[in-house]
Design a protein around this motif. Sequence first.
Motif, PDB file in Angstrom:
ATOM      1  N   UNK A 123      13.712   1.221  17.422  1.00 39.97           N
ATOM      2  CA  UNK A 123      12.453   1.247  17.710  1.00 39.97           C
ATOM      3  C   UNK A 123      11.949   0.106  15.993  1.00 39.97           C
ATOM      4  N   UNK A 124      10.555  -0.184  16.303  1.00 36.06           N
ATOM      5  CA  UNK A 124      10.101  -0.853  14.784  1.00 36.06           C
ATOM      6  C   UNK A 124       8.342  -0.622  14.740  1.00 36.06           C
ATOM      7  N   UNK A 125       8.337  -0.056  13.192  1.00 34.71           N
ATOM      8  CA  UNK A 125       7.569   0.787  12.741  1.00 34.71           C
ATOM      9  C   UNK A 125       6.373   0.081  12.100  1.00 34.71           C
ATOM     10  N   UNK A 126       5.055   0.811  11.969  1.00 28.72           N
ATOM     11  CA  UNK A 126       4.125  -0.647  11.094  1.00 28.72           C
ATOM     12  C   UNK A 126       3.963   0.547  10.140  1.00 28.72           C
ATOM     13  N   UNK A 127       4.089   0.254   8.833  1.00 27.87           N
ATOM     14  CA  UNK A 127       4.797   1.172   7.406  1.00 27.87           C
ATOM     15  C   UNK A 127       3.849   0.431   6.916  1.00 27.87           C
ATOM     16  N   UNK A 128       2.854   0.940   5.863  1.00 34.68           N
ATOM     17  CA  UNK A 128       2.911   0.064   4.578  1.00 34.68           C
ATOM     18  C   UNK A 128       3.229   0.227   3.435  1.00 34.68           C
ATOM     19  N   UNK A 129       2.718  -0.763   2.455  1.00 32.25           N
ATOM     20  CA  UNK A 129       3.555  -1.225   1.259  1.00 32.25           C
ATOM     21  C   UNK A 129       4.411  -0.244   0.875  1.00 32.25           C
ATOM     22  N   UNK A 130       3.840   0.963   0.405  1.00 36.19           N
ATOM     23  CA  UNK A 130       4.368   2.118  -1.045  1.00 36.19           C
ATOM     24  C   UNK A 130       5.094   2.953   0.254  1.00 36.19           C
ATOM     25  N   UNK A 131       4.941   2.795   1.413  1.00 34.96           N
ATOM     26  CA  UNK A 131       5.726   4.229   2.405  1.00 34.96           C
ATOM     27  C   UNK A 131       7.196   2.836   2.793  1.00 34.96           C
ATOM     28  N   UNK A 132       6.933   1.829   2.642  1.00 34.21           N
ATOM     29  CA  UNK A 132       8.074   0.514   2.995  1.00 34.21           C
ATOM     30  C   UNK A 132       8.664   0.387   2.137  1.00 34.21           C
ATOM     31  N   UNK A 133       8.292   0.570   1.047  1.00 31.85           N
ATOM     32  CA  UNK A 133       8.699   0.706  -0.778  1.00 31.85           C
ATOM     33  C   UNK A 133       9.564   1.283  -0.471  1.00 31.85           C
ATOM     34  N   UNK A 134       9.764   3.107  -0.361  1.00 32.23           N
ATOM     35  CA  UNK A 134       9.839   4.147  -0.412  1.00 32.23           C
ATOM     36  C   UNK A 134      11.307   3.875   0.426  1.00 32.23           C
ATOM     37  N   UNK A 135      11.008   3.331   1.888  1.00 33.02           N
ATOM     38  CA  UNK A 135      12.058   3.626   2.722  1.00 33.02           C
ATOM     39  C   UNK A 135      13.251   2.780   2.023  1.00 33.02           C
ATOM     40  N   UNK A 136      13.017   1.357   1.777  1.00 29.59           N
ATOM     41  CA  UNK A 136      13.816   1.100   0.905  1.00 29.59           C
ATOM     42  C   UNK A 136      14.521   0.885  -0.537  1.00 29.59           C
ATOM     43  N   UNK A 137      14.729   2.505  -1.000  1.00 27.58           N
ATOM     44  CA  UNK A 137      14.391   2.408  -2.104  1.00 27.58           C
ATOM     45  C   UNK A 137      15.701   1.875  -3.125  1.00 27.58           C
ATOM     46  N   UNK A 138      16.678   1.226  -2.533  1.00 27.47           N
ATOM     47  CA  UNK A 138      17.024   0.660  -2.893  1.00 27.47           C
ATOM     48  C   UNK A 138      17.070  -0.709  -3.838  1.00 27.47           C
ATOM     49  N   UNK A 139      15.977  -1.572  -2.509  1.00 26.64           N
ATOM     50  CA  UNK A 139      15.411  -2.516  -3.386  1.00 26.64           C
ATOM     51  C   UNK A 139      14.031  -2.242  -4.575  1.00 26.64           C
ATOM     52  N   UNK A 140      13.642  -1.120  -4.171  1.00 25.81           N
ATOM     53  CA  UNK A 140      13.151  -0.452  -5.299  1.00 25.81           C
ATOM     54  C   UNK A 140      13.448  -0.989  -6.418  1.00 25.81           C
ATOM     55  N   UNK A 141      14.561  -0.014  -6.688  1.00 19.70           N
ATOM     56  CA  UNK A 141      15.707   0.071  -7.682  1.00 19.70           C
ATOM     57  C   UNK A 141      15.067  -0.804  -8.651  1.00 19.70           C
ATOM     58  N   UNK A 142      15.923  -2.408  -7.560  1.00 20.67           N
ATOM     59  CA  UNK A 142      16.194  -3.902  -8.385  1.00 20.67           C
ATOM     60  C   UNK A 142      14.982  -4.379  -8.910  1.00 20.67           C
ATOM     61  N   UNK A 143      14.377  -4.032  -8.291  1.00 20.84           N
ATOM     62  CA  UNK A 143      12.370  -4.170  -8.657  1.00 20.84           C
ATOM     63  C   UNK A 143      12.164  -3.285  -9.511  1.00 20.84           C
ATOM     64  N   UNK A 144      12.427  -2.673 -10.482  1.00 22.94           N
ATOM     65  CA  UNK A 144      12.382  -1.923 -11.162  1.00 22.94           C
ATOM     66  C   UNK A 144      11.211  -1.117 -10.667  1.00 22.94           C
ATOM     67  N   UNK A 145      10.948  -0.722  -9.550  1.00 20.99           N
ATOM     68  CA  UNK A 145       9.826   0.015  -8.969  1.00 20.99           C
ATOM     69  C   UNK A 145      10.129   1.557  -7.854  1.00 20.99           C
ATOM     70  N   UNK A 146      11.747   2.057  -8.730  1.00 20.01           N
ATOM     71  CA  UNK A 146      11.968   2.604  -8.109  1.00 20.01           C
ATOM     72  C   UNK A 146      11.197   4.429  -8.564  1.00 20.01           C
ATOM     73  N   UNK A 147      10.335   4.242 -10.202  1.00 15.29           N
ATOM     74  CA  UNK A 147      10.002   5.400  -9.449  1.00 15.29           C
ATOM     75  C   UNK A 147       8.881   5.382  -9.325  1.00 15.29           C
ATOM     76  N   UNK A 148       7.525   4.570  -8.780  1.00 21.24           N
ATOM     77  CA  UNK A 148       6.298   4.528  -8.172  1.00 21.24           C
ATOM     78  C   UNK A 148       6.912   4.804  -6.136  1.00 21.24           C
ATOM     79  N   UNK A 149       8.204   4.185  -6.048  1.00 22.24           N
ATOM     80  CA  UNK A 149       8.663   4.962  -4.419  1.00 22.24           C
ATOM     81  C   UNK A 149       9.139   6.731  -4.613  1.00 22.24           C
TER      82      UNK A 149
END
Length: 235
Positions: A137-163
Amino acid sequence: MAERVWLDVPFREKDEAKAAGARWDPGVKRWYAPRPGMTALERWAAQPDVPALLPGEDRGFGSGLFVDLVPKSCWFTNVRYCISERDWERVRRMLLGRAGHRCEVCQREEDREVRRWLEAHERWSFDWSARVQKLVRLICLCTDCHQATHYGLAQVRGQDAAAFEHLRAVTGWSEQDTQAHIEGAFEVWAQRSQVDWHLDLSMLTGAGIALAKPPAAATRTGIAIEELRAGRSQP
């Protein structure tokens, strides 16, 4: 009024197309030639639209918001890296259009003022016995939902708290349940990362989209590190 001619312009080539005479329709969110016969724009001549339901796609698969980590052995095998930029533009346009230009999870629209965009995310199934990673499946996500989905990348970028907070807010989970979900997702990621998965993109090839060969599995970790150092997005 002259008849406009729709174009397929990859994002990276938008300035070049604009300089050649292309115009942007903000309502349709697409580039076009303001009149037929503009030879400078022929390289971006539109291809047939991608069907709204891709062959074999299951639009009920992987609904909702959850942490969906890409196995290390599968980095740089996402759709964006496996098809041409022009085909990616066609797929992205179809995806946003069928979603009504809203995130399919939180239902929010794009908002440039807060830098919230609409992005494509892949949902995969993993067949352990056959070692096949299949695009389902392909799904359309907003930036915030996409960031939470890729939580590991959010950690690397220092954005895990927001995610973390976005994941908790959208799902309605408690802080404890959210943390447990994330830990479970990383356990699955560690297991899947031990396998070199065979990629099944028949959902795309069945729609007539040609594939490019992704980077070899052994090189993907190094490429990801260089991409992050350069400030670019990891898939």
